[in-house]
Design a protein around this motif. Structure first.
Motif, PDB file in Angstrom:
ATOM      1  N   VAL A 598       0.853  -1.183   0.000  1.00 58.67           N
ATOM      2  CA  VAL A 598       0.000   0.000   0.000  1.00 58.67           C
ATOM      3  C   VAL A 598       0.891   1.235   0.000  1.00 58.67           C
ATOM      4  CG1 VAL A 598      -1.718   1.332   1.274  1.00 58.67           C
ATOM      5  CG2 VAL A 598      -1.899  -1.160   1.160  1.00 58.67           C
ATOM      6  N   TYR A 599       0.560   2.179  -0.871  1.00 57.50           N
ATOM      7  CA  TYR A 599       1.299   3.431  -0.989  1.00 57.50           C
ATOM      8  C   TYR A 599       0.384   4.556  -0.510  1.00 57.50           C
ATOM      9  CZ  TYR A 599       4.151   0.614  -4.164  1.00 57.50           C
ATOM     10  OH  TYR A 599       4.937  -0.366  -4.714  1.00 57.50           O
ATOM     11  N   ILE A 600       0.854   5.346   0.460  1.00 54.62           N
ATOM     12  CA  ILE A 600       0.028   6.421   1.011  1.00 54.62           C
ATOM     13  C   ILE A 600       0.727   7.758   0.803  1.00 54.62           C
ATOM     14  CG2 ILE A 600      -1.206   7.304   3.028  1.00 54.62           C
ATOM     15  CD1 ILE A 600       0.247   3.922   3.369  1.00 54.62           C
ATOM     16  N   LEU A 601       0.046   8.663   0.110  1.00 57.29           N
ATOM     17  CA  LEU A 601       0.509  10.044  -0.024  1.00 57.29           C
ATOM     18  C   LEU A 601      -0.280  10.877   0.981  1.00 57.29           C
ATOM     19  CD1 LEU A 601       1.428   8.717  -2.694  1.00 57.29           C
ATOM     20  CD2 LEU A 601       0.859  10.872  -3.849  1.00 57.29           C
ATOM     21  N   SER A 602       0.412  11.507   1.940  1.00 55.79           N
ATOM     22  CA  SER A 602      -0.276  12.242   3.006  1.00 55.79           C
ATOM     23  C   SER A 602       0.100  13.718   2.976  1.00 55.79           C
ATOM     24  CB  SER A 602       0.094  11.661   4.378  1.00 55.79           C
ATOM     25  OG  SER A 602      -0.308  10.315   4.480  1.00 55.79           O
ATOM     26  N   PHE A 603      -0.925  14.560   3.011  1.00 50.18           N
ATOM     27  CA  PHE A 603      -0.740  16.000   3.140  1.00 50.18           C
ATOM     28  C   PHE A 603      -1.373  16.425   4.464  1.00 50.18           C
ATOM     29  CE2 PHE A 603      -0.838  15.077  -1.353  1.00 50.18           C
ATOM     30  CZ  PHE A 603       0.161  15.879  -1.896  1.00 50.18           C
ATOM     31  N   SER A 604      -0.586  16.990   5.368  1.00 52.18           N
ATOM     32  CA  SER A 604      -1.113  17.530   6.618  1.00 52.18           C
ATOM     33  C   SER A 604      -1.017  19.040   6.536  1.00 52.18           C
ATOM     34  CB  SER A 604      -0.319  17.007   7.819  1.00 52.18           C
ATOM     35  OG  SER A 604      -0.819  17.562   9.023  1.00 52.18           O
ATOM     36  N   VAL A 605      -2.138  19.744   6.619  1.00 54.22           N
ATOM     37  CA  VAL A 605      -2.157  21.184   6.408  1.00 54.22           C
ATOM     38  C   VAL A 605      -3.028  21.855   7.470  1.00 54.22           C
ATOM     39  CG1 VAL A 605      -4.105  21.026   4.793  1.00 54.22           C
ATOM     40  CG2 VAL A 605      -2.581  23.002   4.703  1.00 54.22           C
ATOM     41  N   ILE A 606      -2.643  23.046   7.892  1.00 51.50           N
ATOM     42  CA  ILE A 606      -3.477  23.824   8.804  1.00 51.50           C
ATOM     43  C   ILE A 606      -4.803  24.095   8.110  1.00 51.50           C
ATOM     44  CG2 ILE A 606      -3.683  26.021  10.020  1.00 51.50           C
ATOM     45  CD1 ILE A 606      -0.607  26.066  10.183  1.00 51.50           C
ATOM     46  N   THR A 607      -5.895  23.849   8.799  1.00 54.41           N
ATOM     47  CA  THR A 607      -7.213  23.963   8.183  1.00 54.41           C
ATOM     48  C   THR A 607      -7.457  25.355   7.598  1.00 54.41           C
ATOM     49  OG1 THR A 607      -8.110  22.258   9.638  1.00 54.41           O
ATOM     50  CG2 THR A 607      -9.689  23.740   8.583  1.00 54.41           C
ATOM     51  N   ALA A 608      -6.940  26.383   8.267  1.00 56.72           N
ATOM     52  CA  ALA A 608      -7.101  27.745   7.760  1.00 56.72           C
ATOM     53  C   ALA A 608      -6.503  27.893   6.368  1.00 56.72           C
ATOM     54  CB  ALA A 608      -6.446  28.741   8.717  1.00 56.72           C
ATOM     55  N   ASN A 609      -5.543  27.035   6.023  1.00 53.04           N
ATOM     56  CA  ASN A 609      -4.847  27.124   4.736  1.00 53.04           C
ATOM     57  C   ASN A 609      -5.237  25.995   3.780  1.00 53.04           C
ATOM     58  OD1 ASN A 609      -2.516  27.820   7.078  1.00 53.04           O
ATOM     59  ND2 ASN A 609      -2.983  29.434   5.589  1.00 53.04           N
ATOM     60  N   TYR A 610      -6.301  25.266   4.135  1.00 51.08           N
ATOM     61  CA  TYR A 610      -6.793  24.212   3.255  1.00 51.08           C
ATOM     62  C   TYR A 610      -7.774  24.848   2.276  1.00 51.08           C
ATOM     63  CZ  TYR A 610      -8.628  19.637   1.836  1.00 51.08           C
ATOM     64  OH  TYR A 610      -8.999  18.528   1.110  1.00 51.08           O
ATOM     65  N   THR A 611      -7.222  25.494   1.268  1.00 52.25           N
ATOM     66  CA  THR A 611      -7.990  26.300   0.323  1.00 52.25           C
ATOM     67  C   THR A 611      -8.210  25.545  -0.979  1.00 52.25           C
ATOM     68  OG1 THR A 611      -5.993  27.267  -0.617  1.00 52.25           O
ATOM     69  CG2 THR A 611      -6.964  28.388   1.289  1.00 52.25           C
ATOM     70  N   GLU A 612      -8.980  26.145  -1.868  1.00 53.15           N
ATOM     71  CA  GLU A 612      -9.178  25.551  -3.189  1.00 53.15           C
ATOM     72  C   GLU A 612      -7.846  25.407  -3.910  1.00 53.15           C
ATOM     73  OE1 GLU A 612     -11.608  26.405  -7.377  1.00 53.15           O
ATOM     74  OE2 GLU A 612     -11.769  27.793  -5.678  1.00 53.15           O
ATOM     75  N   LYS A 613      -6.957  26.384  -3.719  1.00 55.16           N
ATOM     76  CA  LYS A 613      -5.631  26.335  -4.332  1.00 55.16           C
ATOM     77  C   LYS A 613      -4.860  25.107  -3.862  1.00 55.16           C
ATOM     78  CE  LYS A 613      -1.246  28.875  -3.987  1.00 55.16           C
ATOM     79  NZ  LYS A 613      -0.620  30.108  -3.417  1.00 55.16           N
ATOM     80  N   SER A 614      -4.841  24.853  -2.540  1.00 59.20           N
ATOM     81  CA  SER A 614      -4.091  23.707  -2.020  1.00 59.20           C
ATOM     82  C   SER A 614      -4.764  22.389  -2.387  1.00 59.20           C
ATOM     83  CB  SER A 614      -3.926  23.824  -0.496  1.00 59.20           C
ATOM     84  OG  SER A 614      -5.177  23.795   0.159  1.00 59.20           O
ATOM     85  N   ARG A 615      -6.099  22.358  -2.387  1.00 56.92           N
ATOM     86  CA  ARG A 615      -6.803  21.114  -2.746  1.00 56.92           C
ATOM     87  C   ARG A 615      -6.495  20.722  -4.194  1.00 56.92           C
ATOM     88  NH1 ARG A 615     -10.834  23.538   0.579  1.00 56.92           N
ATOM     89  NH2 ARG A 615     -11.886  24.499  -1.211  1.00 56.92           N
ATOM     90  N   ASN A 616      -6.508  21.706  -5.056  1.00 57.12           N
ATOM     91  CA  ASN A 616      -6.203  21.407  -6.467  1.00 57.12           C
ATOM     92  C   ASN A 616      -4.761  20.928  -6.628  1.00 57.12           C
ATOM     93  OD1 ASN A 616      -8.790  22.131  -7.259  1.00 57.12           O
ATOM     94  ND2 ASN A 616      -8.224  24.237  -7.789  1.00 57.12           N
ATOM     95  N   LEU A 617      -3.836  21.560  -5.864  1.00 52.84           N
ATOM     96  CA  LEU A 617      -2.429  21.163  -5.954  1.00 52.84           C
ATOM     97  C   LEU A 617      -2.242  19.737  -5.460  1.00 52.84           C
ATOM     98  CD1 LEU A 617       0.548  21.808  -6.454  1.00 52.84           C
ATOM     99  CD2 LEU A 617       0.655  22.746  -4.124  1.00 52.84           C
ATOM    100  N   TYR A 618      -2.906  19.374  -4.347  1.00 51.45           N
ATOM    101  CA  TYR A 618      -2.762  18.019  -3.809  1.00 51.45           C
ATOM    102  C   TYR A 618      -3.293  16.986  -4.812  1.00 51.45           C
ATOM    103  CZ  TYR A 618      -2.150  20.520   0.642  1.00 51.45           C
ATOM    104  OH  TYR A 618      -1.723  21.360   1.624  1.00 51.45           O
ATOM    105  N   ASP A 619      -4.457  17.296  -5.417  1.00 51.49           N
ATOM    106  CA  ASP A 619      -5.017  16.377  -6.406  1.00 51.49           C
ATOM    107  C   ASP A 619      -4.068  16.207  -7.587  1.00 51.49           C
ATOM    108  OD1 ASP A 619      -7.268  15.936  -4.918  1.00 51.49           O
ATOM    109  OD2 ASP A 619      -8.573  17.244  -6.097  1.00 51.49           O
ATOM    110  N   GLN A 620      -3.470  17.328  -8.017  1.00 50.96           N
ATOM    111  CA  GLN A 620      -2.558  17.297  -9.166  1.00 50.96           C
ATOM    112  C   GLN A 620      -1.333  16.439  -8.864  1.00 50.96           C
ATOM    113  OE1 GLN A 620      -1.427  21.222 -10.542  1.00 50.96           O
ATOM    114  NE2 GLN A 620       0.466  20.447 -11.441  1.00 50.96           N
ATOM    115  N   ILE A 621      -0.774  16.585  -7.662  1.00 52.33           N
ATOM    116  CA  ILE A 621       0.406  15.793  -7.290  1.00 52.33           C
ATOM    117  C   ILE A 621       0.046  14.309  -7.191  1.00 52.33           C
ATOM    118  CG2 ILE A 621       2.047  15.365  -5.416  1.00 52.33           C
ATOM    119  CD1 ILE A 621       2.015  18.409  -4.911  1.00 52.33           C
ATOM    120  N   ALA A 622      -1.110  14.047  -6.572  1.00 54.41           N
ATOM    121  CA  ALA A 622      -1.537  12.646  -6.456  1.00 54.41           C
ATOM    122  C   ALA A 622      -1.760  12.025  -7.831  1.00 54.41           C
ATOM    123  CB  ALA A 622      -2.814  12.563  -5.622  1.00 54.41           C
ATOM    124  N   ALA A 623      -2.300  12.827  -8.758  1.00 58.61           N
ATOM    125  CA  ALA A 623      -2.550  12.306 -10.100  1.00 58.61           C
ATOM    126  C   ALA A 623      -1.258  12.005 -10.840  1.00 58.61           C
ATOM    127  CB  ALA A 623      -3.385  13.306 -10.896  1.00 58.61           C
TER     128      ALA A 623
END
Length: 628
Positions: A598-623
């Motif tokens: 099993v391969y796990i990619l984990s992003f831990s981020v301060i909730t205040a900074n869990y923005t649309e910008k960061s969500r899109n970046l995480y999805d892009q890296i995972a993809a």
């Protein structure tokens, strides 16, 4: 383990500066009397004790401190051996162990070299005195030197450096802010003070400290034994106790600890507590026996936890005025006044200071000829606004303010990490010469008027030696291209992934089962687990664990699992929200499986900074994650 005193010693060896005070524009007459083989010194009728002068090959040697204190000459020590004396327009350079001397750049050879004797730097008298325009008369072993003290162009101003110039009648030294005083040390000079002056060191020219006074704030009363243990926090790694007891001197009782180390040094510490402050005065001597400490006994006995403001014989070396200290970071060309309770982040490679009331950070970068200072500020504003969720950022404004080094742009905003406690930040952008300067000030909004007043005071005091920076700093790119990426591969675990080049690798060996990167407002990791399971099974296990784990329950964990499609690739995504932690944060995990691993990619981020910008970046890296 290297203790606090060792840190002071290291700082002392790196920087020793004595710039005596100026008595006035007119030079004061000076008469010095001393004798070969005698410890008695008389300067304008004031008697003190020094290391005995001696002669080698016809050259008379006297303690370096006689020159600096009596003449008011400036002293600079480099590499623990190169001595530069300045007196009005004259410069004399000697090197311990070398016979070469330079007077205003002209070199000559001495019969004998400067040397260290009994922890005291001894220097040739005649070449220095005559270079300073003094006359020397000799009658048997007695020597009389007549000259004048340095004028305004001589040693410098001790209000900036903390140097001591024992003017006529000045026989004591102390700190009015911390409330202590003692006889000023002979044969040594004030060579180091901490930013706020709570640590003060006297030394001869060798760089080794001889007298140290420290003042530490504590929150409770200490027993006698606790005070003795407190002293031991200052020990170096080879130091051990040879005496430990209580002593009474005058009306005060001290805890006395005498120690020695395996490097040939003896130390005597005296500790006393008054209110919430612990005072320690220490003497150190390199000696075959503890008798080397004897010459400091009268000085240690004179130490008092009082400061007599009306005593004309008392020299005040405090670095604190009206609750502020002047902090000088010479290497960064920075001078700024900060509250006395602010402390320097010694782990940082740049100027960074903090307290319970606020925070300051200072950076230097190169001028960007394609971007004005206003565009620079607005670019940073856009980044900040995209890095915070709307509910966590407010009152973003732009303004212009005048600093000592020119007009600066100021970006001001308020932010929170939990929607409860709010902070105000002022980012100051200055362009001068070849470089750009960023100063960040942050304070809690619990008392906004106090914070704003503090910011205005600090910014008003900010002074940058831009000419020094231009001469000593070259091209420093402000940041990497945030859009640039790099593809990393793991041959052992059979995967590749594309990451931003601006991310900072902490554990970046991709042939290991764990990789960790520091990312904006959080962290990223890749973990490979050989559990003979599937991604969906592992995701369900994460969800089940959150419902049973005591800590996760206390943090109010909310877990969502789902298959998502990004750029045509289907991913198993697990989002865990932890709203009740001290700083609420969100963990985003992408789970893959292949051949039982099993391969796990984990992003831990301060909730205040869990923005649309960061969500899109995480999805892009995972993809971009590809299993070979």
């Amino acid at each position: 383990m290297m203790k606090r005193l060792v840190v002071m010693f290291t700082a002392l060896c790196m920087f020793i500066a004595l710039l005596p005070a100026v008595a006035g524009a007119s030079a004061a007459p000076l008469e010095i009397k001393l004798s070969i083989g005698s410890p008695a010194l008389t300067v304008n009728g004031v008697i003190s004790t020094i290391e005995k002068p001696f002669q080698v090959k016809g050259t008379t040697f006297i303690p370096l401190s006689v020159i600096t204190k009596a003449f008011g000459a400036g002293l600079k020590l480099e590499k623990n051996k190169i001595i530069t004396l300045t007196y009005n327009q004259t410069s004399v350079i000697l090197t311990i162990g070398s016979k070469v001397v330079k007077v205003n750049g002209a070199a000559s050879t001495l019969a004998a070299e400067a040397k260290v004797v009994n922890n005291t730097t001894m220097v040739p008298l005649r070449v220095i005195a005559t270079s300073f325009g003094a006359t020397i008369s000799v009658a048997g072993k007695q020597i009389i030197i007549k000259g004048v003290k340095a004028g305004a162009a001589g040693g410098g101003d001790d209000t900036n450096t903390g140097g001591i110039n024992p003017d006529a009648g000045k026989s004591k030294v102390g700190d009015s802010y911390y409330g202590w005083s003692m006889n000023y040390p002979t044969d040594v000079s004030l060579s180091y003070q901490s930013d706020n002056g709570n640590a003060t060191v006297w030394s001869d020219g060798s760089g080794d400290p001889s007298i140290v006074v420290t003042v530490d704030d504590v929150d409770q009363p200490y027993t006698r034994e606790e005070l003795r243990e407190y002293v031991q926090d200052y020990f170096n790694e080879t130091e051990f106790i040879v005496e430990k007891k209580s002593i009474t001197v005058g009306d005060s009782t001290f805890e006395k600890v005498v120690s020695r180390d395996r490097k040939g040094w003896f130390f005597e510490y005296r500790a006393i507590q008054q209110g919430n402050r612990i005072y320690i005065v220490m003497a150190g001597a390199k000696s075959e026996t503890r008798d080397g400490l004897n010459k400091y006994q009268s000085l240690l006995d004179s130490f008092k936890i009082t400061f007599a403001f009306n005593d004309p014989t008392l020299k005040d070396v405090t670095k604190v005025k009206d609750g502020f200290m002047t902090v000088v970071d010479k290497e960064y060309g920075l001078t700024v006044k900060l509250p006395v309770d602010w402390v320097r982040d010694t782990e940082s490679d740049r100027p960074k200071y903090e307290s319970e009331d606020g925070f300051m950070d200072f950076r230097i970068s190169s001028v960007n000829n394609t971007e004005t200072d206003v565009q620079w500020m607005q670019r940073n504003r856009a980044s900040i606004e995209s890095d915070f969720q709307p509910d966590y950022l407010r009152n973003v404004t732009e303004s212009t303010n005048s600093l000592a080094d020119g007009p600066a742009q100021v970006l001001t905003y308020e932010f929170s990490l939990d929607k409860k406690t709010w902070y105000s930040e002022h980012d100051v952008y200055l362009v001068s010469g070849k470089h750009r300067y960023t100063a960040q000030f942050m304070y809690s909004m619990e008392d906004p008027s106090k914070g704003e007043s503090l910011f205005n005071q600090i910014m008003h005091s900010l002074d940058i030696n831009t000419a020094y920076v231009d001469a000593n700093f070259s091209d420093i790119e402000e940041t990497q291209d945030l859009d640039a990426t790099i593809t990393k591969t793991s041959k052992k675990y059979g995967y590749s992934i594309t990451l931003p080049e601006s991310w900072s690798g902490i554990k970046k060996d991709f042939e290991k089962d764990a990789v960790v990167y520091g990312v904006p407002y959080g962290a990223f990791s890749i973990n490979v687990i050989d559990i003979n399971g599937t991604a969906s099974q592992f995701a369900e296990a994460i969800k089940q664990n959150a419902s049973e784990d005591v800590d996760m329950i206390a943090a109010g964990a909310v877990v969502q699992t789902a298959f998502v499609t990004v750029n045509g690739k289907t991913l198993y995504k697990v989002v865990t929200e932890l709203p009740k932690t001290e700083i609420p944060h969100t963990i985003v995990q992408y789970v893959f499986d292949k051949n039982g691993s099993v391969y796990i990619l984990s992003f831990s981020v301060i909730t205040a900074n869990y923005t649309e910008k960061s969500r899109n970046l995480y999805d892009q890296i995972a993809a971009s994650f590809t299993l070979n």
